[in-house]
Motif scaffolding. Structure first.
Motif, mmCIF file in Angstrom:
data_model
loop_
_atom_site.group_PDB
_atom_site.id
_atom_site.type_symbol
_atom_site.label_atom_id
_atom_site.label_comp_id
_atom_site.label_asym_id
_atom_site.label_seq_id
_atom_site.Cartn_x
_atom_site.Cartn_y
_atom_site.Cartn_z
ATOM 1 N N SER A 160 0.770 -1.137 -0.009
ATOM 2 C CA SER A 160 -0.020 -0.202 0.041
ATOM 3 C C SER A 160 0.933 1.205 -0.005
ATOM 4 C CB SER A 160 -0.869 -0.065 1.268
ATOM 5 O OG SER A 160 -1.972 -1.079 1.053
ATOM 6 N N GLY A 161 2.136 1.108 0.275
ATOM 7 C CA GLY A 161 2.956 2.154 0.490
ATOM 8 C C GLY A 161 2.845 3.417 1.216
ATOM 9 N N TRP A 162 3.214 4.426 0.922
ATOM 10 C CA TRP A 162 3.253 5.808 1.848
ATOM 11 C C TRP A 162 1.835 6.319 1.777
ATOM 12 C CZ3 TRP A 162 1.357 10.132 -0.618
ATOM 13 C CH2 TRP A 162 1.567 10.152 -2.033
ATOM 14 N N PRO A 163 1.037 6.005 0.503
ATOM 15 C CA PRO A 163 -0.321 6.588 0.686
ATOM 16 C C PRO A 163 -1.442 5.971 1.796
ATOM 17 C CG PRO A 163 0.161 6.361 -1.470
ATOM 18 C CD PRO A 163 1.343 5.629 -0.757
ATOM 19 N N VAL A 164 -1.126 4.774 2.045
ATOM 20 C CA VAL A 164 -1.620 4.378 3.326
ATOM 21 C C VAL A 164 -1.457 5.154 4.759
ATOM 22 C CG1 VAL A 164 -0.314 2.707 4.183
ATOM 23 C CG2 VAL A 164 -2.754 2.171 4.401
ATOM 24 N N VAL A 165 -0.279 5.695 4.801
ATOM 25 C CA VAL A 165 0.100 6.398 5.922
ATOM 26 C C VAL A 165 -0.663 7.870 5.835
ATOM 27 C CG1 VAL A 165 1.921 7.423 7.189
ATOM 28 C CG2 VAL A 165 2.172 5.277 6.030
ATOM 29 N N THR A 223 -10.229 11.735 -2.061
ATOM 30 C CA THR A 223 -9.485 12.087 -3.311
ATOM 31 C C THR A 223 -8.091 11.387 -3.313
ATOM 32 O OG1 THR A 223 -10.574 14.504 -3.082
ATOM 33 C CG2 THR A 223 -8.594 13.864 -4.686
ATOM 34 N N LEU A 224 -7.428 11.179 -2.135
ATOM 35 C CA LEU A 224 -6.305 10.418 -2.486
ATOM 36 C C LEU A 224 -6.404 9.065 -2.517
ATOM 37 C CD1 LEU A 224 -3.032 10.244 -1.105
ATOM 38 C CD2 LEU A 224 -4.185 9.514 0.890
ATOM 39 N N LEU A 225 -7.381 8.482 -2.133
ATOM 40 C CA LEU A 225 -7.664 7.018 -2.296
ATOM 41 C C LEU A 225 -8.553 6.845 -3.639
ATOM 42 C CD1 LEU A 225 -9.214 5.923 1.086
ATOM 43 C CD2 LEU A 225 -7.122 5.166 0.209
ATOM 44 N N ARG A 226 -9.032 7.798 -4.159
ATOM 45 C CA ARG A 226 -9.496 7.795 -5.687
ATOM 46 C C ARG A 226 -8.224 7.602 -6.624
ATOM 47 N NH1 ARG A 226 -13.415 6.520 -9.233
ATOM 48 N NH2 ARG A 226 -13.271 7.812 -11.409
ATOM 49 N N LYS A 227 -7.117 8.222 -6.403
ATOM 50 C CA LYS A 227 -5.869 8.371 -7.147
ATOM 51 C C LYS A 227 -5.222 6.964 -6.856
ATOM 52 C CE LYS A 227 -1.696 10.891 -7.883
ATOM 53 N NZ LYS A 227 -1.792 10.804 -9.378
ATOM 54 N N GLN A 235 -5.692 3.563 -5.987
ATOM 55 C CA GLN A 235 -6.661 2.754 -5.745
ATOM 56 C C GLN A 235 -5.946 1.349 -5.365
ATOM 57 O OE1 GLN A 235 -9.491 2.543 -8.921
ATOM 58 N NE2 GLN A 235 -9.646 4.637 -9.354
ATOM 59 N N GLY A 236 -4.875 1.037 -5.381
ATOM 60 C CA GLY A 236 -4.175 -0.119 -5.050
ATOM 61 C C GLY A 236 -4.162 -0.109 -3.439
ATOM 62 N N VAL A 237 -4.216 0.963 -2.816
ATOM 63 C CA VAL A 237 -4.188 1.062 -1.257
ATOM 64 C C VAL A 237 -5.289 0.187 -0.566
ATOM 65 C CG1 VAL A 237 -4.265 2.574 0.745
ATOM 66 C CG2 VAL A 237 -2.920 3.237 -1.212
ATOM 67 N N SER A 238 -4.857 -0.780 0.450
ATOM 68 C CA SER A 238 -5.835 -1.342 0.999
ATOM 69 C C SER A 238 -6.697 -0.618 1.947
ATOM 70 C CB SER A 238 -5.196 -2.301 1.758
ATOM 71 O OG SER A 238 -5.961 -3.166 2.777
ATOM 72 N N ARG A 239 -8.089 -0.579 1.527
ATOM 73 C CA ARG A 239 -8.894 0.024 2.370
ATOM 74 C C ARG A 239 -9.011 -0.288 3.941
ATOM 75 N NH1 ARG A 239 -7.887 2.249 -2.343
ATOM 76 N NH2 ARG A 239 -9.699 3.592 -3.125
ATOM 77 N N MET A 240 -8.672 -1.504 3.967
ATOM 78 C CA MET A 240 -8.649 -2.044 5.468
ATOM 79 C C MET A 240 -7.608 -1.589 6.208
ATOM 80 S SD MET A 240 -10.474 -5.833 5.667
ATOM 81 C CE MET A 240 -9.540 -6.668 4.468
ATOM 82 N N ALA A 241 -6.341 -1.677 5.360
ATOM 83 C CA ALA A 241 -5.204 -1.073 5.938
ATOM 84 C C ALA A 241 -5.221 0.462 6.458
ATOM 85 C CB ALA A 241 -3.985 -1.293 5.027
#
Length: 293
Positions: free
Chosen positions: A75-80, A174-178, A180-186
């Protein structure tokens, strides 16, 4: 071939709308659990964060074949960033409710879809359609009608915090729209962890009753986090402004649940405003479905 493409687009959009509606329904239970818990807003936020930080890693480990560590790493830095934005929206919301009226907070939160449209244009260059803007405006009118009976001047600090909460929520969508590979549960799990850490200093867990722990466990382990997971998942199928608009239907679900659990009869303004929101959301869903055919 064009028919198949149209059907595919319709299915994607319908899936996004349905997921967002399910997320809104689950999050509408939040006020019920908060009232039943018998603790204040800070303690509620702490318990929600604590149980969410426990439940999401468990479900990731059992439901995601990648496992907990790999899921977070991929998920990388976007999840943080997403987790921090969730911390910002939740903590600002709690403080807003403590410093201004719930009605003020509710009205200001109704700007979420409009802010999401602005952020989507700034960061994603997604142009919000005219029909979506009309629907957003109608939903905001419905929210104002719902809380019109109790709307007061309130406190500017609390109002600004409500606006900050709406901004953080819109930025997260907006971030999660961009990404989309970020785990939503994470994302939700990390946000819960940040929230529990931030609220721990102000919370008083030694004073909680057994019923408080039990009630908040149901909320924090299941309904609240999964409502947020679903709302974030919907951004994979529809735009952030659309998700934000559909989530405003909580203003309809919450009074209905309050009536079922506490026999609270909603005010006439709630019926009128709720009708405006319901008609708007479902009309918009039918309009977009028809437009893709």
């Amino acid at each position: 071939m064009q028919i198949l493409t149209a059907l595919s687009t319709f299915n994607v959009r319908f899936t996004g709308v349905l997921i967002a509606l399910c997320g809104a329904l689950l999050m509408s239970f939040d006020p019920i659990f908060i009232r039943l818990s018998g603790v204040n807003g800070v303690d509620t936020a702490f318990l929600f964060g604590l149980f969410t930080a426990v439940s999401m890693p468990f479900f990731i480990q059992t439901m995601d074949k990648r496992g907990l560590v790999t899921t977070y790493l991929e998920s990388g830095w976007p999840v943080v960033i997403s987790g921090l934005l969730m911390l910002g929206s939740a903590s600002c919301l709690v403080m807003s409710i403590k410093l201004t009226t719930v009605a003020n907070t509710f009205v200001i939160l109704s700007t979420t879809p409009a802010l999401a449209a602005l952020f989507s244009w700034l960061f994603l260059r997604e142009v919000t359609q005219r029909s979506t803007w009309i629907a957003i405006a109608a939903v905001m009118v419905g929210i104002v009608i719902v809380v019109s009976g109790s709307f007061q001047a309130g406190n500017w600090t609390g109002d600004l915090l409500a606006l900050a909460a709406a901004s953080f929520l819109s930025l997260n969508q907006t971030l999660l729209r961009k990404y989309q590979g970020v785990s939503r549960m994470a994302s939700v799990g990390l946000g819960g962890l940040f929230l529990a850490i931030a609220m721990f200093y102000f919370a008083t867990p030694s004073e909680y009753s057994f019923s408080t722990w039990t009630i908040m466990a149901v909320m924090g382990l299941f309904t609240a986090p999964f409502g947020r997971v679903l709302s974030q998942t919907a951004t994979r199928y529809i735009t952030a402004p659309e998700v934000g608009m559909i989530l405003m239907i909580e203003a309809v679900f919450a009074p209905v649940l309050a009536y079922l659990f506490f026999t609270e009869i909603p005010a006439m303004a709630s019926f009128l405003g709720g009708a405006v929101i319901l008609v708007t959301v479902f009309s918009y869903a039918l309009f977009t479905a028809k437009a893709t055919n």
